[in-house]
Design an enzyme around this catalytic site. Structure first.
Site, PDB file in Angstrom:
ATOM      1  CG  HIS A 122      41.473   2.032  25.145  1.00  0.00           C
ATOM      2  ND1 HIS A 122      41.469   3.053  24.196  1.00  0.00           N
ATOM      3  CD2 HIS A 122      39.994   2.059  25.334  1.00  0.00           C
ATOM      4  CE1 HIS A 122      40.731   3.734  24.054  1.00  0.00           C
ATOM      5  NE2 HIS A 122      39.497   3.255  24.225  1.00  0.00           N
ATOM      6  CG  ASP A 159      36.115   3.058  19.983  1.00  0.00           C
ATOM      7  OD1 ASP A 159      35.500   2.062  20.305  1.00  0.00           O
ATOM      8  OD2 ASP A 159      36.346   4.090  20.801  1.00  0.00           O
ATOM      9  CG  HIS A 161      37.224   6.762  23.298  1.00  0.00           C
ATOM     10  ND1 HIS A 161      35.789   5.849  23.686  1.00  0.00           N
ATOM     11  CD2 HIS A 161      37.019   7.654  24.348  1.00  0.00           C
ATOM     12  CE1 HIS A 161      34.978   6.437  24.545  1.00  0.00           C
ATOM     13  NE2 HIS A 161      35.629   7.569  25.032  1.00  0.00           N
ATOM     14  CG  ASP A 243      32.695   4.367  21.336  1.00  0.00           C
ATOM     15  OD1 ASP A 243      33.132   4.126  20.177  1.00  0.00           O
ATOM     16  OD2 ASP A 243      33.476   4.163  22.287  1.00  0.00           O
TER      17      ASP A 243
END
Length: 309
Positions: A122, A159, A161, A243
């Protein structure tokens, strides 16, 4: 040949506030789950500043250094914190990714799992975000291209996200292909399918909440794997976030541990087909401690089996 595991005790020194999902226990549980496995253990070095500067401006690197507290904790953004041990941990996380590239390109290892924290996907050019300070995988990709002279590198991010930081750091680099599958809509709100980058080297695969393993596998078979194959990379890098697991508290994509083993197998297939098996996997998210440890163990078991084949 063999699989290498890169980590460092400094990554346990990045301490976040009580109740924060990106906690020291994540790495502790992962290392417990990997104990005794047939891997070469390598300590993550501190990243060279020149390697950070391949993707981040000097102002960002200096701002992180200046923010590092002598005691207590400081908050950099809504989600990202620093403690006195964070700066070293972040430098080990990026340095571990770079070291992993050296290991696979030198033939010292067939594949590598980098078990470090904080995560990186990120972190944008001048922005900390989502627990991330530096773009670890992007740093490794640019290092492979610039230092080792590879023609093309592919990054695959599973992931839950969107890897907005990796996209931001690599979208202007035509020698790098980036694919991200992620729950959508979900924080950080980026990663729509129309985001393809100025060189059409970005592939975003948004997945609806609760779509589960069947949809995940189909989208990879129909979209991600063909694009990676067409790009013909000399190296595959993986942003391995766990996740998307059904038990994770931050999302609800509803994958099972077996889905992570499956995608690892298929990425290894591609690495064997395209680049002599050269694959580097770097830890990103995963916040249910049991599901994280189980999923990482399954992921690494596949890497070991493929490295020994």
């Amino acid at each position: 040949m063999t699989t290498a595991l890169i980590t460092h005790p400094d990554c346990l020194g990045h301490v976040t506030p009580e109740g924060h999902p990106e906690q020291v226990a994540r790495l502790e549980r992962i290392l417990e789950a990997l104990e005794g496995k047939d891997v070469i253990l390598v300590k993550a070095p501190l990243v060279a500043e020149d390697d950070l500067l391949r993707v981040h401006p000097k102002s960002h690197v200096e701002a992180i250094r200046a923010a590092s507290p002598a005691s207590g904790k400081v908050q950099l953004d809504a989600d990202t914190w620093m403690s006195p041990g964070t700066l070293a941990a972040a430098h080990r996380a990026a340095g571990g990714a770079v070291r992993a590239v050296d290991l696979v390109l030198s033939g010292e290892a067939d594949n590598v799992f980098v078990a470090t924290r904080p995560p990186g996907h990120h972190a944008e050019r001048e922005t900390t975000m989502g627990f991330c300070l530096f773009g670890n995988v992007a740093v490794a990709a640019k290092y492979a291209l610039d230092h080792h002279g590879l023609k093309r590198v592919a990054v695959v991010d599973f992931d839950v996200h969107h890897g907005n930081g990796t996209q931001d750091l690599l979208e202007d680099e035509p020698r790098a292909f980036f694919a991200s599958s992620h729950q959508y809509p979900l924080w950080p709100g980026t990663g729509a399918a129309h985001e393809t980058g100025p060189h059409d080297t970005i592939l975003n695969v948004p997945l609806p909440p609760r779509s589960g393993g069947a949809v995940f596998r189909r989208e990879y078979e129909e979209k991600v794997f063909p694009r990676v194959r067409a790009f013909k990379p000399d190296l595959i890098l993986v942003s391995a976030g766990f996740d998307a697991h059904r038990d994770d508290p931050l999302a609800d994509l509803m994958l099972e541990t077996e889905d992570f083993a499956w995608v690892t197998e298929r990425l290894c297939d591609l690495a064997d087909e395209l680049c002599g098996g050269k694959l580097v996997s770097c830890l990103e998210g995963g916040y249910n401690l049991y599901a994280l440890a189980e999923s990482v163990a399954a992921h690494v078991d596949v890497l070991i089996a493929r490295g020994a084949a």
